[in-house]
Each structure stands twice: as C-alpha cells, then as structure tokens.
Design a protein around this motif. Structure first.
Motif, mmCIF file in Angstrom:
data_model
loop_
_atom_site.group_PDB
_atom_site.id
_atom_site.type_symbol
_atom_site.label_atom_id
_atom_site.label_comp_id
_atom_site.label_asym_id
_atom_site.label_seq_id
_atom_site.Cartn_x
_atom_site.Cartn_y
_atom_site.Cartn_z
ATOM 1 N N THR A 42 0.836 -1.194 0.000
ATOM 2 C CA THR A 42 0.000 0.000 0.000
ATOM 3 C C THR A 42 0.874 1.249 0.000
ATOM 4 O O THR A 42 2.068 1.192 0.327
ATOM 5 N N LYS A 43 0.253 2.373 -0.339
ATOM 6 C CA LYS A 43 1.003 3.633 -0.272
ATOM 7 C C LYS A 43 1.411 3.943 1.160
ATOM 8 O O LYS A 43 2.491 4.501 1.396
ATOM 9 N N GLY A 44 0.564 3.579 2.098
ATOM 10 C CA GLY A 44 0.906 3.798 3.495
ATOM 11 C C GLY A 44 2.169 3.047 3.882
ATOM 12 O O GLY A 44 3.035 3.587 4.586
ATOM 13 N N ALA A 45 2.280 1.811 3.423
ATOM 14 C CA ALA A 45 3.474 1.015 3.724
ATOM 15 C C ALA A 45 4.706 1.619 3.070
ATOM 16 O O ALA A 45 5.787 1.681 3.671
ATOM 17 N N LEU A 46 4.517 2.101 1.848
ATOM 18 C CA LEU A 46 5.663 2.708 1.159
ATOM 19 C C LEU A 46 6.126 3.963 1.894
ATOM 20 O O LEU A 46 7.325 4.147 2.137
ATOM 21 N N TYR A 47 5.163 4.832 2.253
ATOM 22 C CA TYR A 47 5.533 6.092 2.911
ATOM 23 C C TYR A 47 6.064 5.867 4.331
ATOM 24 O O TYR A 47 6.748 6.739 4.877
#
Length: 218
Positions: A42-47
């Motif tokens: 997810t984008k959350g995991a990436l950020y």
C-alpha cells in the motif's frame, strides 16, 4: 521483533519493486503508484519507509553501490595483480548490471540523478578510487608504465566503462556487455602498458572473461 522482521521484508520488497519499475521506465516516468503495484504494498506502507520518490531512488542507489563496492573491496584485499583486478572488477560489475535488477536500476538512477535535489557522485568517486589503487599496484608490478598519471587514467577508465555499459544497455539490454568490455580493454591497454608487457596483457581481458564463464572465449 516479528513486526520489525516484517518491516525489513516490506522494505526489501519495495526496493525490489521500485528497482524493476525504475529500470524499465526511468526516474521521471515512474510514479509511486507504479512502485506500489509492482511491490504489492500500500502507499501507506511505502511512505512508512520512504517519504518521497527521491528517497526511494537514493535507497536503491545505496543498495547498488554497496553491492558493487563489495567487489572492489574484495579485490583490493586479494593478492591479485593490479591490472587483473581492474579487469575482473569491470567484468563482475557488468555481470551485476546484467543479472541484478537493483544494481541495474541503481546505475540508471545514478546517471539520471540530475533530477535530484542534490547530486549523486559517491559511486563514481569510489570506483575511481579503487581504479587508482589498482593502477598503482600495476605500476609497482611493471604492468602499467610509470608515466601514466594514475588519477587521470582512473577517471578515464571509469568514464569509459560507464559509456560502454550505457550503450550496451541501449542496443542489446547488456547482452553484449562482456564482449564490449573486452574490446574496451583492448583499446585502453596500449596507453597503459609498457611495450614489453603489451602483447601478454592484450590477451588478458578475454582470458579472464573465458575463465570466469567456463568458456573458450569463442
């Protein structure tokens, strides 16, 4: 501890996924959404791990640089003639470029780093420093003429290697990079080696390539 282990696995997956996308599309044409899709996160995991596309690109460059630098460190510590070590280093990094997506992407990103907020010059400087050490060793061993200015020669050799691998990537996706490097050394060695060593040294790049790949060089 389990959470920390998962974070390490997720970070590694992001780097692998980003490397694949950056290598295919380049820095400017890659979005973080592309990276998330490729990495399966997810984008959350990436950020959580990287606060920007540039931070992610720099992490890939650092991973590539560590992998390639390890080759130079091992060769500097080995009891290998300087000119042999320099040729082996070029061929081993070429193998990484052809077979390791993170290394391939890291080198592409280093070349495209003009798009970054600050330049990325450490990989080039470190490769030049290793080449200088090999050249000095070669001079002490009689394989490099004493008149060769080591810093200038190291700068030129690394620049030549960079050009060869870029053109090989464009024309053949680096399928021919080993042969192109053998040819590069054939052009460079006459300007480095003393006359009484030149004939033997000109045969060296192909001999090293063949021995590393278990072929006759044909």
């Amino acid at each position: 501890m389990a959470q920390q282990a998962r974070a390490v696995v997720t970070r590694a997956a992001i780097i692998r996924g980003a490397a694949a996308v950056f290598q295919q599309h380049g820095y400017g044409s890659t979005s973080l959404a592309d990276v998330c899709a490729e990495a399966g996160v997810t984008k959350g995991a990436l950020y959580f791990h990287f606060d920007s596309k540039e931070a992610l690109a720099r992490a890939i460059i650092e991973a590539q640089h560590e992998s390639s630098s390890a080759i130079g460190r091992d060769l500097l510590e080995a009891h290998m003639r300087g000119i042999d070590a320099m040729i082996v280093m070029s061929l081993e990094i070429a193998d990484q470029l052809h077979n390791n997506p993170v290394v391939s992407a890291g080198v592409r990103l280093t070349i495209e780093a003009a798009n970054f907020d600050s330049p990325v010059d450490a990989p080039y400087l470190d490769w030049m420093k290793a080449a200088e050490e090999f050249l000095r060793r070669g001079q002490a061993e009689g394989d490099i003429t004493d008149t060769v200015e080591v810093c200038t020669a190291a700068h030129f050799i690394i620049s030549a290697f960079t050009g060869v691998q870029v053109v090989s990537d464009v024309l053949t996706r680096r399928e021919d990079i080993q042969q192109r490097l053998v040819e590069m050394w054939g052009m460079l060695l006459p300007g480095l080696a003393p006359a009484d060593r030149l004939a033997d040294l000109l045969a060296l790049p192909e001999r090293i390539r063949a021995s590393r790949h278990g072929t006759s060089g044909g």
